[in-house]
Write an enzyme that holds these catalytic residues in place. Structure first.
Site, PDB file in Angstrom:
ATOM      1  N   HIS A 189      -1.056  -8.618 -23.445  1.00 29.66           N
ATOM      2  CA  HIS A 189      -1.746  -7.333 -23.434  1.00 29.66           C
ATOM      3  C   HIS A 189      -3.244  -7.486 -23.604  1.00 29.66           C
ATOM      4  O   HIS A 189      -4.027  -6.729 -23.049  1.00 29.66           O
ATOM      5  CB  HIS A 189      -1.198  -6.437 -24.550  1.00 29.66           C
ATOM      6  CG  HIS A 189      -0.004  -5.666 -24.109  1.00 29.66           C
ATOM      7  ND1 HIS A 189       1.026  -5.341 -24.927  1.00 29.66           N
ATOM      8  CD2 HIS A 189       0.314  -5.168 -22.899  1.00 29.66           C
ATOM      9  CE1 HIS A 189       1.935  -4.677 -24.252  1.00 29.66           C
ATOM     10  NE2 HIS A 189       1.529  -4.565 -23.006  1.00 29.66           N
ATOM     11  N   GLU A 432       7.249 -13.007  10.362  1.00 34.94           N
ATOM     12  CA  GLU A 432       7.099 -14.128   9.429  1.00 34.94           C
ATOM     13  C   GLU A 432       8.020 -15.295   9.787  1.00 34.94           C
ATOM     14  O   GLU A 432       8.054 -16.304   9.114  1.00 34.94           O
ATOM     15  CB  GLU A 432       7.317 -13.680   7.987  1.00 34.94           C
ATOM     16  CG  GLU A 432       8.594 -12.897   7.746  1.00 34.94           C
ATOM     17  CD  GLU A 432       8.703 -12.336   6.324  1.00 34.94           C
ATOM     18  OE1 GLU A 432       7.994 -12.800   5.427  1.00 34.94           O
ATOM     19  OE2 GLU A 432       9.526 -11.424   6.128  1.00 34.94           O
ATOM     20  N   ASP A 456       5.245 -16.820   4.719  1.00 32.19           N
ATOM     21  CA  ASP A 456       6.452 -17.423   5.277  1.00 32.19           C
ATOM     22  C   ASP A 456       6.211 -18.004   6.666  1.00 32.19           C
ATOM     23  O   ASP A 456       6.756 -19.046   7.001  1.00 32.19           O
ATOM     24  CB  ASP A 456       7.587 -16.385   5.333  1.00 32.19           C
ATOM     25  CG  ASP A 456       8.258 -16.248   3.970  1.00 32.19           C
ATOM     26  OD1 ASP A 456       8.461 -17.285   3.308  1.00 32.19           O
ATOM     27  OD2 ASP A 456       8.550 -15.118   3.562  1.00 32.19           O
ATOM     28  N   CYS A 503      -0.123  -9.065   5.999  1.00 32.84           N
ATOM     29  CA  CYS A 503       0.027  -8.845   4.555  1.00 32.84           C
ATOM     30  C   CYS A 503       0.278 -10.133   3.802  1.00 32.84           C
ATOM     31  O   CYS A 503       0.511 -10.125   2.600  1.00 32.84           O
ATOM     32  CB  CYS A 503       1.108  -7.815   4.275  1.00 32.84           C
ATOM     33  SG  CYS A 503       2.703  -8.283   4.946  1.00 32.84           S
TER      34      CYS A 503
HETATM   35  C1  PEP Z   1       4.778 -13.237   3.545  1.00 32.69           C
HETATM   36  O1  PEP Z   1       5.774 -13.944   3.733  1.00 32.69           O
HETATM   37  O2  PEP Z   1       3.660 -13.498   4.000  1.00 32.69           O
HETATM   38  C2  PEP Z   1       4.856 -12.019   2.720  1.00 32.69           C
HETATM   39  C3  PEP Z   1       3.849 -11.188   2.628  1.00 32.69           C
HETATM   40  O3  PEP Z   1       6.002 -11.802   2.055  1.00 32.69           O
HETATM   41  P1  PEP Z   1       6.432 -12.522   0.706  1.00 32.69           P
HETATM   42  O4  PEP Z   1       5.239 -13.256   0.168  1.00 32.69           O
HETATM   43  O5  PEP Z   1       6.913 -11.430  -0.186  1.00 32.69           O
HETATM   44  O6  PEP Z   1       7.521 -13.435   1.175  1.00 32.69           O
HETATM   45 MG    MG Z   2       7.786 -13.247   3.314  1.00 33.57          MG
END
Ligand code: PEP
Ligand code: MG
Length: 575
Positions: A189, A432, A456, A503
């Site tokens: 915390h 991915e 991934d 992402c």
């Molecule tokens: C990824 O594989 O890039 C992704 C965003 O998903 P995670 O990291 O949750 O596997």
């Molecule tokens: Mg992933």
């Protein structure tokens, strides 16, 4: 120089104020029978006083730090209201004829040992909450002074063994410029509080509270997790320069919060979004200028519990995010469990290669009940904001069709029940798996958008386990194969009139920013704190220059060469 854990960024230089531990002496004598009731009353009255004090601190914390931080004290108040705990202390006083403080410390020690023995880092940290609240009760029992950090009236750097949540909440932010503690880890915390107070902090320094003395000069480097006590003149001068540089940089970044993420020549604008794991993360996303959520990892809703979350529980979480971010868009990823993420209540097969196994959409298409419940919750929440749905680990078109069939069933059921939802809810997939990237032109026909999951995608295309430190040198986002796959996905989506986001971590990696921008990536989604830096870089280049860098990078065969190209380019545009 002392090295600890960088808990909160920034550099501060100032005078030490050591928060000393007050000596608490526990009377372990046997209490005569006729005085036992008096001890119980002493305990009850100390609990009541602690309650009153905490209510006040909670109010202050909520006012100054936000509702969420006040909740830490709600948890403390819950301990004070917990009759099982209170009765255990009362019973021990009576049955063992011991003092109130003696009984309390024995009961608390038991709970602290129990929490400390748990594997989960977060639960371990909760032992600190119990200890914190027990010290308050103990001091109230013994009539000791409860030192208030609110009374510090000159600028100081606070040094302590540990800072309890109530210490940090009382702290006068005008006067406490930074702090450093012996104890604490990344999820403590103390660290969380420091970040929300936005003051530099280093924790986990082991013995700083013994090494630093009141009034000494100290430098706290919360960026690197370093502390320097009594620095020489030369070091001091250097840190003053670093401090100026850092705060100048932060000021510059802050100015960008509401600015669009577009190139200097205004020829290309992209969306910049945040990745989140829980509804609570929306606050940080908004504070850093996120224009939406590019990835809501819903796995956390399913973890640390003993059964699947119900449709209503999920609906509440998704609605909270939809409302907090509205009118900004939010991409909710359906359950991505399996691989390294297991659920204790869901039987999973023992697999030779779990990352290539029964996971994510594969699991959900076998357990359509799980997928349908989640999709219904997402659909219901879509009525309250702008939601999009995204399937993870898609490797072929058939999986999208099957998942969409479940989505249609969920919609039909809601229609029958006359429950409102967004009829135009967009559906996308994570790209991915290399096969999906290669056949992006085929998949583009089935979706509204793509989001590239580079974490991934890199692991699968280069055959490099993303968690294996022995081969981490092979995990290369700028490998020509990865860049070609990304380019293929973006181009295929555009040809079909669709868009592509990213992402994976690569979206927040400055070494890749000009290349991704130049390739035509439409949306960049990353951890909230990275947003200002990436936005600043994008705003400092022209679209044409970024396209040129992308073109050159795609023609190179060595990642080192590409890195050098980007480094030179970034040096040029930022200076
Ligand atoms: C990824 O594989 O890039 C992704 C965003 O998903 P995670 O990291 O949750 O596997
Ligand atoms: Mg992933």
């Amino acid at each position: 120089m002392l090295k600890g854990v960088a808990a909160s960024p920034g550099i501060e230089i100032g005078k030490v104020y050591v928060l000393k531990d007050q000596e608490i002496t526990i009377n372990t004598n046997i209490v005569p029978q006729e005085k036992v009731e008096e001890e119980v009353e002493k305990f009850d009255s100390a609990v009541k006083d602690s309650h009153d004090q905490l209510e006040q601190i909670k109010e202050k914390a909520e006012k100054e730090l936000g509702k969420e931080k006040g909740e830490i004290f709600a948890a403390h108040l819950m301990i004070l209201d917990d009759n099982v705990f209170l009765n255990e202390v009362r019973e021990k006083i009576k049955s063992n004829c011991v003092t109130a403080e003696n009984s309390l410390s024995q009961v608390v020690d038991k709970y602290v040992a129990m929490f400390n023995g748990m594997e989960d880092e977060y639960l371990k940290e909760r032992a600190a909450d119990i200890k914190d609240i027990s010290i308050r009760i103990l001091k109230n029992i013994l009539g000791l002074d409860i030192k208030s950090l609110a009374e510090i009236d000159e600028e100081v750097i606070l040094i302590a063994k540990d800072l309890t949540p109530s210490d940090t909440a009382q702290m006068n932010k005008e006067m406490v410029k930074a702090f450093a503690t012996d104890m604490g880890g990344r999820t403590s915390h103390t660290a969380i509080m420091a970040r929300s107070l936005e003051i530099p902090a280093v924790v986990g320094l082991i013995d700083i509270s013994k090494k630093a003395k009141d009034g000494e000069l100290v430098i706290i480097d919360g960026n690197k997790g370093e502390v320097l006590v009594n620095p020489d003149d030369l070091t001091l001068k250097e840190y003053k320069r670093l401090q100026d540089e850092y705060y100048h940089y932060v000021d510059e970044l802050k100015k960008l919060k509401d600015k669009p993420c577009q190139t200097k020549d205004e020829k290309r604008r992209v969306d910049i979004a945040a990745n989140i794991g829980t509804p609570k993360d929306c606050e940080g996303a908004l504070n850093n200028g996120a224009e939406g959520i590019g990835l809501y990892r819903t796995e956390f809703l399913y973890m640390d519990r003993s059964s699947l979350p119900t449709e209503d529980e999920q609906f509440e979480a998704y609605k909270a995010v939809a409302v907090a971010m509205s009118p900004r868009p939010v991409i909710i990823r359906t359950l991505d469990i399996g691989g390294d993420k297991k659920l204790s209540y869901l039987e999973m097969p023992n697999e030779m290669n779990p990352f290539l196994g029964w996971r994510a959409i594969r699991l959900c298409l076998d357990r359509k009940d799980i997928l349908k419940t989640q999709l219904k919750a997402i659909l219901r929440a879509s009525h309250y904001g702008k939601l999009r749905v995204m399937y993870p680990m898609i490797s072929n078109a058939e999986e999208i069709r099957k998942a969409n069939a479940v989505l249609q069933e969920a919609k039909d059921e809601l229609d029958k029940e006359e429950v409102p939802y967004d009829k135009n809810l967009e559906v996308g997939i994570m790209v991915e798996i290399p096969s999906a990237a290669v056949i992006a032109d085929i998949l583009a026909k089935e979706v509204d958008f793509f989001s590239i999951g580079t974490n991934d995608l890199i692991q699968y295309s280069l055959a490099v386990d993303r968690m294996n430190e022995h081969i981490s040198y092979l995990y290369e986002p700028l490998h020509p194969a990865v860049l070609r796959l990304i380019k293929n996905v973006i181009d295929a989506s555009h040809e079909a009139g669709k868009w592509t986001g990213m992402c994976g971590e690569m979206a927040g990696d400055l070494a890749a920013t000009p290349i991704l921008l130049g390739m035509g990536l439409d949306e960049f989604s990353m951890s909230a704190v990275s947003i200002p830096r990436v936005k600043k870089i994008i705003r400092s280049m022209t679209y044409e220059d970024a396209q040129e860098v992308a073109r050159k990078a795609l023609g190179m065969d060595k990642p080192e060469e590409i890195k050098e190209l980007v480094k030179c380019f970034l040096n040029k545009v930022t200076n």
